[in-house]
Scaffold this active site. Sequence first.
Site, PDB file in Angstrom:
ATOM      1  N   ALA A  28      38.387 -72.923  64.008  1.00  0.00           N
ATOM      2  CA  ALA A  28      37.290 -73.221  63.228  1.00  0.00           C
ATOM      3  C   ALA A  28      37.409 -74.316  62.544  1.00  0.00           C
ATOM      4  O   ALA A  28      37.275 -74.432  61.512  1.00  0.00           O
ATOM      5  CB  ALA A  28      36.863 -71.858  62.555  1.00  0.00           C
ATOM      6  N   LEU A  29      37.536 -75.348  63.249  1.00  0.00           N
ATOM      7  CA  LEU A  29      38.000 -76.739  62.672  1.00  0.00           C
ATOM      8  C   LEU A  29      36.994 -77.301  61.851  1.00  0.00           C
ATOM      9  O   LEU A  29      35.771 -77.295  62.492  1.00  0.00           O
ATOM     10  CB  LEU A  29      38.500 -77.534  63.785  1.00  0.00           C
ATOM     11  N   HIS A  30      37.388 -78.000  60.826  1.00  0.00           N
ATOM     12  CA  HIS A  30      36.067 -78.644  60.041  1.00  0.00           C
ATOM     13  C   HIS A  30      36.855 -79.975  59.521  1.00  0.00           C
ATOM     14  O   HIS A  30      37.803 -80.251  59.823  1.00  0.00           O
ATOM     15  CB  HIS A  30      35.811 -77.896  58.660  1.00  0.00           C
ATOM     16  N   GLY A  80      38.292 -81.136  56.913  1.00  0.00           N
ATOM     17  CA  GLY A  80      39.498 -81.190  56.378  1.00  0.00           C
ATOM     18  C   GLY A  80      40.603 -80.744  57.199  1.00  0.00           C
ATOM     19  O   GLY A  80      41.479 -81.472  57.136  1.00  0.00           O
ATOM     20  N   HIS A  81      40.329 -80.225  58.628  1.00  0.00           N
ATOM     21  CA  HIS A  81      41.410 -80.033  59.624  1.00  0.00           C
ATOM     22  C   HIS A  81      41.604 -81.638  60.308  1.00  0.00           C
ATOM     23  O   HIS A  81      42.628 -81.974  60.529  1.00  0.00           O
ATOM     24  CB  HIS A  81      41.103 -79.211  60.634  1.00  0.00           C
ATOM     25  N   LYS A 125      44.911 -77.233  49.691  1.00  0.00           N
ATOM     26  CA  LYS A 125      44.034 -76.256  49.192  1.00  0.00           C
ATOM     27  C   LYS A 125      44.817 -74.902  49.054  1.00  0.00           C
ATOM     28  O   LYS A 125      44.484 -74.084  48.204  1.00  0.00           O
ATOM     29  CB  LYS A 125      42.663 -76.042  50.000  1.00  0.00           C
ATOM     30  N   ASP A 126      45.588 -74.612  50.037  1.00  0.00           N
ATOM     31  CA  ASP A 126      46.360 -73.503  50.008  1.00  0.00           C
ATOM     32  C   ASP A 126      47.903 -73.738  49.306  1.00  0.00           C
ATOM     33  O   ASP A 126      48.800 -73.804  49.824  1.00  0.00           O
ATOM     34  CB  ASP A 126      46.652 -72.932  51.361  1.00  0.00           C
ATOM     35  N   GLN A 162      50.420 -71.171  49.717  1.00  0.00           N
ATOM     36  CA  GLN A 162      51.035 -71.357  50.964  1.00  0.00           C
ATOM     37  C   GLN A 162      52.123 -72.537  50.996  1.00  0.00           C
ATOM     38  O   GLN A 162      52.981 -72.325  51.621  1.00  0.00           O
ATOM     39  CB  GLN A 162      49.993 -71.298  51.940  1.00  0.00           C
ATOM     40  N   SER A 203      37.283 -72.492  56.751  1.00  0.00           N
ATOM     41  CA  SER A 203      36.628 -72.095  58.111  1.00  0.00           C
ATOM     42  C   SER A 203      35.887 -70.881  57.602  1.00  0.00           C
ATOM     43  O   SER A 203      35.002 -70.366  58.388  1.00  0.00           O
ATOM     44  CB  SER A 203      37.662 -71.598  58.954  1.00  0.00           C
TER      45      SER A 203
HETATM   46  O1  PAF Z   1      46.553 -71.963  56.663  1.00  0.00           O
HETATM   47  C1  PAF Z   1      46.407 -71.836  57.753  1.00  0.00           C
HETATM   48  O2  PAF Z   1      45.410 -72.022  58.338  1.00  0.00           O
HETATM   49  C2  PAF Z   1      47.189 -70.521  58.055  1.00  0.00           C
HETATM   50  O3  PAF Z   1      47.820 -69.931  57.258  1.00  0.00           O
HETATM   51  C3  PAF Z   1      48.516 -71.246  59.118  1.00  0.00           C
HETATM   52  C4  PAF Z   1      49.476 -72.106  58.067  1.00  0.00           C
HETATM   53  C5  PAF Z   1      47.794 -71.987  60.204  1.00  0.00           C
HETATM   54  C6  PAF Z   1      49.297 -70.048  59.579  1.00  0.00           C
HETATM   55  O4  PAF Z   1      48.576 -69.077  60.429  1.00  0.00           O
END
Ligand code: PAF
Length: 274
Positions: free
Chosen positions: A29-31, A33-34, A149-150, A153, A186
């Site tokens: 679901a690329l936007h 940001g990706h 953003k994450d 993570q 996404s």
């Molecule tokens: O940030 C994400 O999109 C997901 O957590 C990742 C790092 C691709 C792992 O599934």
Amino acid sequence: MRIANTGETLREILNGHDSKRVLVPTMGALHEGHLVLMRSARNVAGPRGMVIVSIFVNPIQFDRAADLEAYPKPLEEDLAACEKEGVDVVFAPQTDAMYFADRSVTVTESLLSAGLCGATRPGHFDGVCTVVLKLFLISGCNAAVFGEKDFQQLAIIRRMIRDLDVPVKIIECPTVREHDGLAMSSRNVRLTSAQRADAPRIQRSLLAAAQCNDIPQILEIARAGIEASPLTCIDYLLLVDAETLQPATTLKRQAVLAVAVFYGDVRLIDHVII
Ligand code: PAF
């Protein structure tokens, strides 16, 4: 651009390419940001290096079955976007190509994962660490690009790299926002038009709160701004130390004001550094 659906195929494609490999792990679901992550990957890889994008909606990091079910999966559009960005290889496995039915090994980070999203999404970061380590091993990447953003993570992945001596350089890219300030995600496409119009209040409220220099006031201003809308339901709102991710007790060290907000069943996250 080549497409691999199994680890074996990916290794075959990459075999013999001794140039730098840079991975952009995504759930599709690329936007925009990706796309920024992919451009940064190309900068690091150089014109002769390999930019690998993984597209895998990782089931073991979802704590709610409905969220996994509703997660957008527009694979054809995603592949077209990767092609346009000059990606060398897309790794897009199905679940059974990633996980054995009786898999019994999980990577757990137990300190930084305890609060924030980890507290309200049990098992989420175990799922993230496990899949990210697998993607690093399958792709044999030298570097990997993640969005800031994450931020939780990112901190957890850095800790995993450090503690497990994983030879992958982590590259961080700033959050990309819509013109009205909403952080790109996404999940944004799942907002109704009323929710979408309301959602920029998240960043506005965080920025307004960040003007203060008193912890209770910061939290109060952010909460009031977000809860002023009947459409929002705060999952958590916390001011944490930027390094330990523990609740901040002083503003003398860098802190992060972080929030997760539900609009209906769509959960959005955002943060500001204070
Ligand atoms: O940030 C994400 O999109 C997901 O957590 C990742 C790092 C691709 C792992 O599934």
